[in-house]
Design a protein around this motif. Structure first.
Motif, mmCIF file in Angstrom:
data_model
loop_
_atom_site.group_PDB
_atom_site.id
_atom_site.type_symbol
_atom_site.label_atom_id
_atom_site.label_comp_id
_atom_site.label_asym_id
_atom_site.label_seq_id
_atom_site.Cartn_x
_atom_site.Cartn_y
_atom_site.Cartn_z
ATOM 1 N N ASP A 23 0.750 -1.207 0.038
ATOM 2 C CA ASP A 23 -0.051 -0.038 0.141
ATOM 3 C C ASP A 23 0.957 1.332 0.000
ATOM 4 N N ASN A 50 -9.364 -0.738 4.775
ATOM 5 C CA ASN A 50 -9.346 -1.269 6.051
ATOM 6 C C ASN A 50 -10.608 -0.698 6.692
ATOM 7 N N TYR A 53 -12.496 -4.118 6.837
ATOM 8 C CA TYR A 53 -12.164 -5.115 7.544
ATOM 9 C C TYR A 53 -12.264 -5.040 8.786
ATOM 10 N N GLY A 125 -5.627 -2.744 -0.753
ATOM 11 C CA GLY A 125 -5.888 -2.839 0.570
ATOM 12 C C GLY A 125 -6.951 -4.092 0.806
ATOM 13 N N ASN A 128 -5.569 -7.733 0.180
ATOM 14 C CA ASN A 128 -4.601 -8.212 1.222
ATOM 15 C C ASN A 128 -5.215 -9.126 2.273
ATOM 16 N N ASN A 131 -4.622 -7.851 6.077
ATOM 17 C CA ASN A 131 -5.321 -6.790 6.796
ATOM 18 C C ASN A 131 -6.575 -7.293 7.598
ATOM 19 N N TYR A 135 -6.900 -7.006 11.674
ATOM 20 C CA TYR A 135 -8.006 -6.399 12.505
ATOM 21 C C TYR A 135 -8.456 -7.368 13.627
#
Length: 212
Positions: A23, A50, A53, A125, A128, A131, A135
């Motif tokens: 990223d 993000n 997620y 993002g 992937n 990620n 989280y």
């Protein structure tokens, strides 16, 4: 207790955020090659991926952990996408094209505007799987069972904002004409090297996925 929990969460998230990865390479390259609007779009795309997620982690959906087929597909897609952008970096680095700030009157910026940047950032993002697992692990390990959902939502909002603000700040910094002018002399070599790194990472992901 909440403040201590938040600080632990924020520090862990910040350390992950400032660590260079695909990223980061995509973001800086887009800002320099295609301009500030494209870079800000890339920043928002990464932040939104993000955010997806984060919402999944808050909802307790450990989809990636409990669906091996989905995780496999995402890893292969991630490898393919990294290979694609890595090759694009290498191909463009070998042709002497001016950077965005060097275009007279901003020529050529519209083709690679905000929405193209957003799409590139969101794909980078979103594809992937690390990620999602990051989280999920963050909320599972660092957030207590007694913490209310409203507090967890504030944590998630903070992390979303932190991703966007950090990435947008990087874009504004490198798209400054003075800084960009200093980078320009090394940019083609750095872009080529970043492409090679992404291709190697893509091959590593695919090999680890297929031969694990």
């Amino acid at each position: 207790m909440v403040l201590q929990e938040f600080l632990m969460l924020a520090v862990a998230h910040w350390l992950a955020l400032v660590s260079p990865g695909p990223d980061f390479l995509l973001l800086l390259r887009n800002a320099l090659r295609h301009g500030r609007r494209n870079g800000i779009g890339t920043s928002l795309g990464i932040a939104c991926a993000n955010g997806v997620y984060i919402v999944m982690a808050l909802a307790g959906f450990s989809v990636l952990q409990h669906s091996p087929a989905l995780l496999l597909a995402m890893k292969l897609l991630a490898g393919g996408y990294l290979a694609y952008i890595g090759w694009a970096f290498i191909r463009v680095s070998r042709s002497p094209q001016p950077l965005a700030w060097q275009h007279a009157g901003g020529e050529g910026k519209e083709r690679y505007g905000f929405f193209k940047g957003f799409a590139a950032g969101f794909l980078s993002g979103g594809l992937n799987p690390k990620n999602g697992l990051f989280y999920l692990g963050l909320f599972t390990l660092m957030v207590g069972a007694a913490t209310g959902m409203e507090i967890k939502i504030l944590y998630g909002a903070w992390m979303f904002a932190a991703v966007f603000i950090w990435d947008a700040a990087l874009v504004l910094a490198v798209s400054n004409e003075r800084i960009a002018a200093r980078i320009a002399r090394y940019f083609s070599r750095a872009e080529w090297l970043a492409g090679v790194v992404l291709l190697v990472a893509a091959l590593g992901i695919v090999a680890a996925t297929l031969f694990a």
